[in-house]
Design a protein around this motif. Structure first.
Motif, mmCIF file in Angstrom:
data_model
loop_
_atom_site.group_PDB
_atom_site.id
_atom_site.type_symbol
_atom_site.label_atom_id
_atom_site.label_comp_id
_atom_site.label_asym_id
_atom_site.label_seq_id
_atom_site.Cartn_x
_atom_site.Cartn_y
_atom_site.Cartn_z
ATOM 1 N N MET A 1 -14.536 -20.071 -13.402
ATOM 2 C CA MET A 1 -13.083 -20.151 -13.247
ATOM 3 C C MET A 1 -12.414 -20.653 -14.526
ATOM 4 O O MET A 1 -12.896 -21.586 -15.163
ATOM 5 C CB MET A 1 -12.731 -21.055 -12.064
ATOM 6 C CG MET A 1 -13.152 -20.435 -10.729
ATOM 7 S SD MET A 1 -14.863 -20.774 -10.360
ATOM 8 C CE MET A 1 -14.672 -22.045 -9.141
ATOM 9 N N ASP B 1 -16.835 -31.890 -8.092
ATOM 10 C CA ASP B 1 -16.136 -32.051 -6.814
ATOM 11 C C ASP B 1 -15.518 -33.433 -6.598
ATOM 12 O O ASP B 1 -15.778 -34.105 -5.570
ATOM 13 C CB ASP B 1 -17.077 -31.703 -5.639
ATOM 14 C CG ASP B 1 -17.434 -30.219 -5.606
ATOM 15 O OD1 ASP B 1 -16.916 -29.460 -6.445
ATOM 16 O OD2 ASP B 1 -18.229 -29.825 -4.735
ATOM 17 N N ARG C 1 -13.267 -16.108 -3.216
ATOM 18 C CA ARG C 1 -12.999 -16.689 -1.906
ATOM 19 C C ARG C 1 -11.507 -16.760 -1.609
ATOM 20 O O ARG C 1 -10.682 -16.489 -2.479
ATOM 21 C CB ARG C 1 -13.642 -18.094 -1.878
ATOM 22 C CG ARG C 1 -15.143 -18.023 -2.103
ATOM 23 C CD ARG C 1 -15.766 -19.335 -2.534
ATOM 24 N NE ARG C 1 -15.421 -19.682 -3.900
ATOM 25 C CZ ARG C 1 -15.844 -20.758 -4.543
ATOM 26 N NH1 ARG C 1 -16.652 -21.611 -3.931
ATOM 27 N NH2 ARG C 1 -15.479 -20.999 -5.782
ATOM 28 N N HIS D 1 -16.309 -25.518 1.746
ATOM 29 C CA HIS D 1 -15.666 -26.637 1.042
ATOM 30 C C HIS D 1 -14.318 -26.873 1.724
ATOM 31 O O HIS D 1 -13.633 -25.920 2.090
ATOM 32 C CB HIS D 1 -15.474 -26.237 -0.430
ATOM 33 C CG HIS D 1 -15.059 -27.356 -1.318
ATOM 34 N ND1 HIS D 1 -15.825 -27.788 -2.386
ATOM 35 C CD2 HIS D 1 -13.947 -28.123 -1.321
ATOM 36 C CE1 HIS D 1 -15.196 -28.772 -3.003
ATOM 37 N NE2 HIS D 1 -14.051 -28.996 -2.378
ATOM 38 N N ASP E 1 -12.060 -23.942 -2.338
ATOM 39 C CA ASP E 1 -12.171 -25.401 -2.486
ATOM 40 C C ASP E 1 -10.827 -26.119 -2.325
ATOM 41 O O ASP E 1 -10.414 -26.911 -3.200
ATOM 42 C CB ASP E 1 -12.742 -25.750 -3.888
ATOM 43 C CG ASP E 1 -14.012 -24.983 -4.232
ATOM 44 O OD1 ASP E 1 -14.811 -24.732 -3.318
ATOM 45 O OD2 ASP E 1 -14.198 -24.652 -5.419
HETATM 46 O O1 FUB Z 1 -16.107 -23.516 -6.568
HETATM 47 C C1 FUB Z 1 -17.275 -23.874 -7.253
HETATM 48 C C2 FUB Z 1 -18.147 -24.736 -6.411
HETATM 49 O O2 FUB Z 1 -18.498 -24.038 -5.227
HETATM 50 C C3 FUB Z 1 -17.507 -25.997 -5.896
HETATM 51 O O3 FUB Z 1 -17.391 -26.993 -6.861
HETATM 52 C C4 FUB Z 1 -18.406 -26.296 -4.771
HETATM 53 O O4 FUB Z 1 -17.958 -27.277 -3.906
HETATM 54 C C5 FUB Z 1 -18.544 -24.940 -4.125
HETATM 55 O O5 FUB Z 1 -17.479 -24.658 -3.271
#
Ligand code: FUB
Length: 339
Positions: free
Chosen positions: A65, A152, A317, A291, A32
């Motif tokens: 996270m 987001d 990721r 993203h 992201d």
């Molecule tokens: O990283 C967690 C979530 O996954 C994000 O908020 C979204 O945009 C997607 O990438």
């Protein structure tokens, strides 16, 4: 976000192809990426993916996270610096769980980090934390931004007015379908295919950058005939991951289509819209989520994005960057992330 089974089906073919770019770092998992140029340097504000062992489900609980780490480099292709932990969930007074995709803006001599996080009732809110340095560390406010919800955040300074706007939202695990007229309905359901799609949101920020200056508005994204998308039009309707940038006199609003895995864009003459759909920026990457951010540096435009090249797992990721090119008419050339 979510859809693990869909990812399994998608990743097989994507992984056989050669990526057009390599992960910016490989010692941690990052996603992201919100990129900005501050003081002539590129700062990347990503999510910091970690394998916490949280079981996978359709609400994205395994995207669990715990902190943010900020990356920077003097130019694309330059050495990438990891500035260490900039903000931890344990230091956020109102925290429940899950620090998702953040963004940063500069104003009043201060850097403001905007972050989505579930509160103690497991409802996503958007918080703000401040620092005098772009790389942090950041200190969180005691409460989330009043009137904020979903995920987001992307914060944009309008070059015409110098006002700051926040664009935000994400359906499914991002909970946007639970909010109607800015009121929370815990049972708010996903729309049926023939119903109008849930719209992203926009709001002007107050001068203190820590509060909303007005009620949150829906952002209209229309097709070329001026019609709103239905939920069934899932190759074009908004899902999550909004970003906005200004190019050649126009506002470009871009986002992920989620379950169809594209990054797409729409344009307008006004930051409040309506925006008209234009096309695809990035075709699907490895992994379920996609993203991005778009930023200009050294006379070129850059697309920051992520895939799962390092891990092969949708919740671990790695961020990447590639050049983004415009045609003479202002349209964006579609990028295929694999050759
Ligand atoms: O990283 C967690 C979530 O996954 C994000 O908020 C979204 O945009 C997607 O990438």
């Amino acid at each position: 976000w979510t859809g693990l089974c869909a990812f399994a089906a998608l990743s097989g073919s994507a992984q056989e192809k050669k990526p057009i770019s390599q992960p910016l770092v490989s010692h941690i998992y990052t996603a992201d990426p919100s990129a900005h140029v501050f003081n002539g340097r590129i700062y990347i504000y990503p999510s910091h993916d970690t394998a916490t062992g949280t079981p996978e489900n359709d609400n994205g609980d395994h995207f669990n996270m715990m902190d943010y780490r900020i990356l920077s480099m003097n130019k694309v292709g330059g050495k990438v610096t990891d500035h260490g932990v900039a903000l931890s969930v344990k230091d956020i007074p109102w925290a429940g769980r899950q620090l998702w995709a953040p963004d940063v803006a500069f104003a009043n001599g201060t850097y403001y980090l905007y972050f989505p996080l579930k509160d103690k009732q497991d409802v996503f809110r958007i918080g703000v934390a401040t620092s005098k340095k772009p790389e942090g560390p950041f200190k969180a406010e005691a409460e989330p931004i009043k009137g904020s919800y979903s995920i987001d955040p992307s914060v944009f300074k309008d070059p015409k007015s110098s006002d700051h706007y926040m664009y935000f939202g994400g359906i499914w695990g991002g909970q946007l379908q639970r909010w109607n007229n800015n009121q929370y309905d815990p049972n708010g359901a996903l729309r049926q295919p023939n119903e109008p799609a849930v719209l992203p949101r926009v709001v002007k920020l107050s001068k203190d950058m820590k509060s909303f200056a007005e009620p949150v508005r829906e952002l209209q994204v229309l097709d070329q005939n001026g019609k709103p998308f239905t939920e069934g039009d899932n190759t074009r309707r908004f899902f999550e991951g909004p970003w906005i940038h200004y190019y050649n006199g126009k506002y470009y609003f871009s986002y992920s289509t989620g379950d169809t895995h594209n990054l797409v864009y729409a344009t307008s003459d006004n930051p409040y819209g309506p925006f008209t759909y234009q096309g695809v920026i990035l075709t699907p990457v490895q992994g379920w989520t996609t993203h991005h951010s778009i930023v200009e540096k050294d006379g070129k435009w850059w697309l920051f994005y992520h895939d799962v090249q390092l891990s092969g797992k949708t919740h671990l990721r790695n961020v990447k960057v590639t050049e983004l090119k415009y045609n003479a008419d202002g349209s964006i050339q579609t990028i295929n992330p694999y050759q």
